[in-house]
Design a protein around this motif. Structure first.
Motif, PDB file in Angstrom:
ATOM      1  N   GLU A 259       3.865 -10.594  -7.723  1.00 27.14           N
ATOM      2  CA  GLU A 259       4.903 -10.452  -7.216  1.00 27.14           C
ATOM      3  C   GLU A 259       4.897 -12.571  -7.546  1.00 27.14           C
ATOM      4  O   GLU A 259       3.875 -13.341  -7.761  1.00 27.14           O
ATOM      5  CB  GLU A 259       5.116 -10.525  -6.202  1.00 27.14           C
ATOM      6  CG  GLU A 259       4.602  -8.957  -5.075  1.00 27.14           C
ATOM      7  CD  GLU A 259       4.055  -8.950  -4.288  1.00 27.14           C
ATOM      8  OE1 GLU A 259       4.200  -7.980  -3.234  1.00 27.14           O
ATOM      9  OE2 GLU A 259       3.781  -9.889  -3.291  1.00 27.14           O
ATOM     10  N   PRO A 260       5.889 -12.961  -7.826  1.00 24.96           N
ATOM     11  CA  PRO A 260       5.707 -14.474  -7.912  1.00 24.96           C
ATOM     12  C   PRO A 260       5.637 -15.509  -6.800  1.00 24.96           C
ATOM     13  O   PRO A 260       4.995 -16.573  -7.521  1.00 24.96           O
ATOM     14  CB  PRO A 260       7.596 -14.686  -7.404  1.00 24.96           C
ATOM     15  CG  PRO A 260       8.195 -13.048  -7.920  1.00 24.96           C
ATOM     16  CD  PRO A 260       7.786 -12.321  -7.731  1.00 24.96           C
ATOM     17  N   GLY A 261       4.943 -14.593  -5.232  1.00 28.72           N
ATOM     18  CA  GLY A 261       3.915 -15.763  -4.568  1.00 28.72           C
ATOM     19  C   GLY A 261       2.204 -14.939  -4.951  1.00 28.72           C
ATOM     20  O   GLY A 261       1.474 -16.265  -4.075  1.00 28.72           O
ATOM     21  N   ASP A 262       2.431 -14.707  -5.831  1.00 27.43           N
ATOM     22  CA  ASP A 262       1.142 -14.285  -6.552  1.00 27.43           C
ATOM     23  C   ASP A 262       0.915 -15.916  -7.617  1.00 27.43           C
ATOM     24  O   ASP A 262      -0.241 -16.034  -8.311  1.00 27.43           O
ATOM     25  CB  ASP A 262       1.026 -13.710  -7.078  1.00 27.43           C
ATOM     26  CG  ASP A 262       0.394 -11.904  -6.458  1.00 27.43           C
ATOM     27  OD1 ASP A 262       0.133 -11.886  -5.094  1.00 27.43           O
ATOM     28  OD2 ASP A 262       0.822 -11.623  -6.196  1.00 27.43           O
ATOM     29  N   THR A 263       1.807 -16.645  -8.314  1.00 28.86           N
ATOM     30  CA  THR A 263       2.169 -17.818  -8.632  1.00 28.86           C
ATOM     31  C   THR A 263       0.583 -18.422  -8.095  1.00 28.86           C
ATOM     32  O   THR A 263       1.494 -19.372  -7.624  1.00 28.86           O
ATOM     33  CB  THR A 263       3.281 -18.251  -9.377  1.00 28.86           C
ATOM     34  OG1 THR A 263       4.008 -17.179 -10.011  1.00 28.86           O
ATOM     35  CG2 THR A 263       3.143 -19.314 -10.063  1.00 28.86           C
TER      36      THR A 263
END
Length: 125
Positions: free
Chosen positions: A90-94
């Motif tokens: 997910e983008p939040g894993d960046t």
């Protein structure tokens, strides 16, 4: 101090997968299995977050609630490598992903080596 080297990061689309590697080139292969190793990540402007641990044999693992079911930690002691498989990204894993050797203190494991450069994971929407 034992130097650890993280590799495998990159730019991926949401829903994709990545496998990160944590290598210990200076540790003898006979000794690598003695170490508990953990994976952490740090996003821009945020504190370092613990993700997962694996014991020396690879038989016992633990995960942060935020990544349980999506991330998988494993190790290959012959290769002196600990892996972190990232699925359903997910983008939040960046974040910058880092590993470290952990040692116990009063029932809790703490990182004991100097932090390396890490490997960047960027997830696009």
């Amino acid at each position: 101090q034992v130097q650890l080297v993280e590799t495998g990061g990159g730019l991926v689309q949401a829903g994709g997968s990545l496998r990160l590697s944590c290598r210990a080139p200076a540790i003898d292969a006979r000794s690598f299995g003695d170490y508990v190793v953990g994976w952490f990540r740090q996003a821009l402007g945020k504190d370092r977050e613990w993700l997962a641990n694996v014991d020396g044999s690879g038989d016992t693992t633990s995960y942060a609630t935020s990544v349980k079911g999506r991330f998988t930690i494993s190790r290959d002691n012959a290769e002196k490598t600990v892996y972190l498989r990232l699925d359903d990204l997910e983008p939040g894993d960046t974040a910058l992903y880092l590993c470290n050797i952990l040692q116990p203190y009063r029932g809790t494991y703490f990182p004991v080596q100097t932090w390396g450069r890490g490997t960047q994971v960027t997830v696009s929407s």
